[in-house]
Design a protein around this motif. Structure first.
Motif, PDB file in Angstrom:
ATOM      1  N   VAL A 174      -1.308  11.833   5.446  1.00 32.15           N
ATOM      2  CA  VAL A 174      -0.018  12.172   4.835  1.00 32.15           C
ATOM      3  C   VAL A 174      -0.223  13.144   3.688  1.00 32.15           C
ATOM      4  O   VAL A 174       0.503  14.143   3.559  1.00 32.15           O
ATOM      5  N   GLN A 175      -1.209  12.896   2.842  1.00 34.24           N
ATOM      6  CA  GLN A 175      -1.457  13.807   1.731  1.00 34.24           C
ATOM      7  C   GLN A 175      -1.824  15.193   2.237  1.00 34.24           C
ATOM      8  O   GLN A 175      -1.397  16.212   1.661  1.00 34.24           O
ATOM      9  N   GLU A 215      10.209   9.393   4.000  1.00 31.58           N
ATOM     10  CA  GLU A 215       9.598   8.072   4.143  1.00 31.58           C
ATOM     11  C   GLU A 215      10.716   7.083   4.417  1.00 31.58           C
ATOM     12  O   GLU A 215      11.876   7.312   4.025  1.00 31.58           O
ATOM     13  N   ILE A 261       1.104   9.828  -5.403  1.00 30.64           N
ATOM     14  CA  ILE A 261       1.498  11.191  -5.024  1.00 30.64           C
ATOM     15  C   ILE A 261       2.404  11.803  -6.089  1.00 30.64           C
ATOM     16  O   ILE A 261       2.261  12.982  -6.465  1.00 30.64           O
ATOM     17  N   PRO A 308       0.813  -1.226   0.000  1.00 30.78           N
ATOM     18  CA  PRO A 308       0.000   0.000   0.000  1.00 30.78           C
ATOM     19  C   PRO A 308       0.842   1.270   0.000  1.00 30.78           C
ATOM     20  O   PRO A 308       0.448   2.290  -0.593  1.00 30.78           O
ATOM     21  N   ARG A 309       1.997   1.218   0.629  1.00 34.84           N
ATOM     22  CA  ARG A 309       2.872   2.390   0.655  1.00 34.84           C
ATOM     23  C   ARG A 309       3.457   2.643  -0.737  1.00 34.84           C
ATOM     24  O   ARG A 309       3.566   3.788  -1.184  1.00 34.84           O
ATOM     25  N   ASP A 327       2.019   1.883  -3.611  1.00 31.09           N
ATOM     26  CA  ASP A 327       0.953   2.449  -4.441  1.00 31.09           C
ATOM     27  C   ASP A 327       0.697   3.915  -4.089  1.00 31.09           C
ATOM     28  O   ASP A 327       0.462   4.744  -4.973  1.00 31.09           O
ATOM     29  N   PHE A 328       0.744   4.231  -2.806  1.00 28.02           N
ATOM     30  CA  PHE A 328       0.475   5.602  -2.370  1.00 28.02           C
ATOM     31  C   PHE A 328       1.498   6.571  -2.938  1.00 28.02           C
ATOM     32  O   PHE A 328       1.133   7.609  -3.512  1.00 28.02           O
ATOM     33  N   TRP A 329       2.785   6.269  -2.792  1.00 27.29           N
ATOM     34  CA  TRP A 329       3.809   7.212  -3.240  1.00 27.29           C
ATOM     35  C   TRP A 329       3.854   7.331  -4.755  1.00 27.29           C
ATOM     36  O   TRP A 329       4.139   8.413  -5.292  1.00 27.29           O
ATOM     37  N   HIS A 364       1.971   4.558   9.747  1.00 28.63           N
ATOM     38  CA  HIS A 364       1.190   3.921   8.688  1.00 28.63           C
ATOM     39  C   HIS A 364       0.087   3.041   9.278  1.00 28.63           C
ATOM     40  O   HIS A 364       0.078   1.817   9.122  1.00 28.63           O
ATOM     41  N   TRP A 419      -3.956   6.525   7.107  1.00 31.08           N
ATOM     42  CA  TRP A 419      -2.704   7.281   7.072  1.00 31.08           C
ATOM     43  C   TRP A 419      -2.513   7.994   5.737  1.00 31.08           C
ATOM     44  O   TRP A 419      -1.907   9.076   5.682  1.00 31.08           O
ATOM     45  N   GLN A 420      -3.007   7.401   4.633  1.00 25.98           N
ATOM     46  CA  GLN A 420      -2.792   8.015   3.322  1.00 25.98           C
ATOM     47  C   GLN A 420      -3.391   9.416   3.257  1.00 25.98           C
ATOM     48  O   GLN A 420      -2.750  10.352   2.760  1.00 25.98           O
TER      49      GLN A 420
END
Length: 227
Positions: free
Chosen positions: A217-218, A168, A107, A99-100, A102-104, A209, A213-214
């Motif tokens: 963080v955004q 990160e 972003i 998931p981390r 995919d998130f970054w 996380h 959290w996503q």
């Protein structure tokens, strides 16, 4: 193709007179509109092979235009992010990492990251060197090291988001946020870093996380971008 052959006429030499004109010719047309992925990869790899990474090799890139440097650094930001995600995915070994990743990637695709710099543990650096050798891709070598890692395997990613910096890290590291005015704000493109540079109490904010959290963080990234 003609300009690339001019820059790199054979496998052992690179153009040393007029390189700024060649760099500008290859990069300036893509300001604001990136080329097809295969074209970008070809230009990027050939220029790094000929003149080194512009984030580190300033002498060869010193006369290039600001516009050309902005294009190249933007491309290398994506390369650094992908390198970090690829290497950490190989050494992390946890289902929590996906998931981390995919998130970054999201972003970055949304234009919220201007620059990125990778910091690798000794174990991860060995893996990067091996991949550089096997793929003949020198961009795997563009990273910093953790000088006091000891037996730790944690890696870090330094991101410039607007005027602030986001850190990160792998292996249960919480995301750190630093305002430009923070005297402990990490800089990009150092050769090495101490793991203590990223102690949580030096940051303006931090987020683990867990939970949603996503979104948090955004939100912090958007705050940094607004100053």
């Amino acid at each position: 193709q003609r300009v690339l052959e001019w820059v790199h006429p054979d496998t052992d030499t690179a153009l040393r007179e007029g390189q700024a004109a060649a760099i500008n010719t290859l990069l300036e047309p893509w300001a604001g509109t990136p080329p097809r992925a295969e074209v970008q990869e070809r230009i990027q790899s050939e220029l790094v092979e000929a003149y080194g990474d512009p984030r580190l090799s300033t002498a060869e890139w010193g006369r290039a235009s600001k516009e050309a440097l902005t294009v190249m650094r933007g491309w290398l930001t994506g390369a650094s992010l992908e390198q970090f995600l690829e290497i950490v995915s190989a050494v992390e070994g946890s289902h929590m990492w996906e998931p981390r990743r995919d998130f970054w990637q999201g972003i970055y695709k949304n234009g919220l990251i201007e620059e990125a710099w990778v910091i690798l543990s000794p174990q991860a650096a060995r893996l990067a060197r091996d991949r550089a050798r096997r793929s003949d891709d020198k961009e795997y070598l563009s990273h910093a090291r953790v000088r006091d890692a000891g037996s730790e395997v944690r890696c870090y990613l330094v991101l410039r988001c607007g005027e602030g910096v986001v850190i990160e890290g792998s292996h249960n590291f919480s995301v750190r946020f630093y305002k430009k005015s923070n005297g402990s704000c990490p800089s990009l493109y150092e050769d090495s870093y101490s793991k203590h540079d990223f102690n949580r109490d030096r940051a303006n904010a931090w987020i683990s996380h867990v939970g949603a959290w996503q979104a948090r963080v955004q939100s912090e990234i958007l705050k940094l971008r607004r100053g």
